[in-house]
Write an enzyme that holds these catalytic residues in place. Structure first.
Site, short mmCIF file in Angstrom:
data_model
loop_
_atom_site.label_atom_id
_atom_site.label_comp_id
_atom_site.label_asym_id
_atom_site.label_seq_id
_atom_site.Cartn_x
_atom_site.Cartn_y
_atom_site.Cartn_z
N GLU A 78 -31.46 -34.85 -101.97
CA GLU A 78 -30.77 -36.05 -102.45
C GLU A 78 -31.57 -37.31 -102.17
OE1 GLU A 78 -26.14 -35.70 -102.39
OE2 GLU A 78 -26.74 -37.19 -100.88
N PRO B 2 -46.21 -33.84 -78.73
CA PRO B 2 -45.76 -32.47 -78.40
C PRO B 2 -44.24 -32.38 -78.33
CG PRO B 2 -47.48 -33.18 -76.88
CD PRO B 2 -47.10 -34.39 -77.69
N GLU C 120 -29.57 -28.87 -99.55
CA GLU C 120 -29.31 -30.00 -100.42
C GLU C 120 -30.57 -30.83 -100.59
OE1 GLU C 120 -25.54 -32.87 -100.32
OE2 GLU C 120 -25.67 -31.69 -98.49
N GLY D 252 -41.05 -31.16 -96.40
CA GLY D 252 -42.33 -30.80 -95.79
C GLY D 252 -42.52 -29.31 -95.76
#
Lengths: 226, 226
Positions: free
Chosen positions: B117, B81, B115, B44
DNA sequence: ATTAAATAGTGTATTTTGTACAAGTATATT
DNA sequence: AATATACTTGTACAAAATACACTATTTAAT
């Protein structure tokens, strides 16, 4: 277009449907300020910093309609940088279905708004921002939901006739349904409680009243009408 | 909890599914920093101020997989929140289906990540934030989509056997399907092109290869498997 | 060459669901 | 009593979903 240091603003807008005067309607507010001053818009507002998005949507809903405990579903998040003419406003849209009886619309001393009114979904005035698109998408979603679960019950009073139920489906789907098939299908689902009461025949033959059993969704295939 | 003057941060997270080694997998990245340093998360990043949300999701997807032009759908916006321990971060989640062959995973000199994966969906490591919930909801959505449109084609190579197609459905739905009914149903939809090619029987009897016709969704009722 | 093992491929009968369609019934009004 | 209006009901047909088992083609082993 915007400086990368500028921050996003995050709002929620709520498309509120009801059935009133035999029509499917949405609640609109008239904007008091620019942008789109004087234009109709769906009710919305900023999400507070320590508030869930759901809570914000419920708050908006309550501010305008005084209704709580209602079916409210997140619809989609609209975030085109061009949707607002002067700022980057991302809006998380919701939709709700409510009964319009026993509802008092309110401004709540809100200087943002000069009017609150129900408008027929199939005959909308020009709308602010991308609100037309949001309403159209809501309607699409409501129709999809209707196939799976009888959310139309949100639009009906406690006790209702099968004709009223069918009418609510017809208004949302915007098409006629076959009366016998409609009843057969609904009664087979055993989500209706057949009451020993009838409409006090204001008109002709009294109609039997029904109420919903506690809604337990997900019947086998789950589909209702297509 | 937060000061009302604090601003929201808005991100997008993308759940990327693939089939690899006969398993349904999602792409995870290992976080280089707090919060959740060392934990796995779905890829993200922040939505840029002049970028549509779709574009941000595509950018994230491309950063990690170098893939473009793929089925990418907005899933849901998560905004509790408390989902982030130290800031108010609202994330607009997406999901995507891609073929894992000819994909090179990359960090792109990204110091955020140590990483990248593939992990089996049905056997996930502990995840950062509410990412487990996001993946579960993605899976639910993919299953719903699968009933309506053959999005599984995103997971398959250009040419594939009916057994491979069925297998992809079984992996997503997490259940066995009947071979004859599966084939009957799919062939009746006429979205498959029967090729005059067969698998070069690496093992036993060669299987006929198929490819998809240009996808035109929305067959009459649209349903596939339940 | 024969056999065994593995995967590919195929059809029918039953059940369930969807759809099309028309006549009789209870009440209010005149 | 007759009429108008809305309520109620069932059957026949079509389409879709489901259950279910054997044959065919190839490779590998003997």
């Amino acid at each position: 277009m915007f400086k990368e240091t500028k921050t996003h603003e995050v709002t929620t807008d709520v498309v509120i449907f009801t059935i009133k005067d035999g029509k499917l309607k949405v609640l609109l507010v008239r904007r008091a300020h620019e942008p789109f001053k004087g234009k109709w818009a769906i009710p919305g507002g900023f999400i507070r910093i320590s508030e869930t998005i759901d809570a914000a949507a419920l708050r908006i809903l309550k501010e305008k309609t005084n209704v709580q405990n209602i079916y409210l579903e997140q619809l989609y998040t609209f975030g085109d940088p061009l949707r607002h003419p002067t700022a980057r406003v991302i809006t998380c849209a919701y939709f709700a279905l409510i009964r319009s009886d026993d509802i008092v619309l309110s401004f709540e001393d809100n200087s943002e708004i000069t009017e609150v009114e129900w408008h027929p979904v199939y005959n909308l005035p020009p709308l602010a921002f991308d609100h037309k698109e949001i309403i159209e998408y809501s309607l699409k979603r409501v129709r999809e939901r209707l196939e799976f679960c009888p959310i139309a019950f949100q639009l009906l009073p406690e006790k209702f006739t099968l004709t009223e139920l069918q009418k609510s489906y017809e208004l949302i789907l915007d098409k006629k349904l076959d009366k016998r098939n409609f009843r057969k299908k609904f009664l087979a689902l055993s989500i209706l409680k057949e009451l020993d009461e009838y409409t006090k025949s204001g008109s002709k033959r009294p109609a039997r009243l029904y109420s919903f059993n506690e809604i337990t969704l997900n019947s086998k295939r789950g589909h209702f009408f297509s």
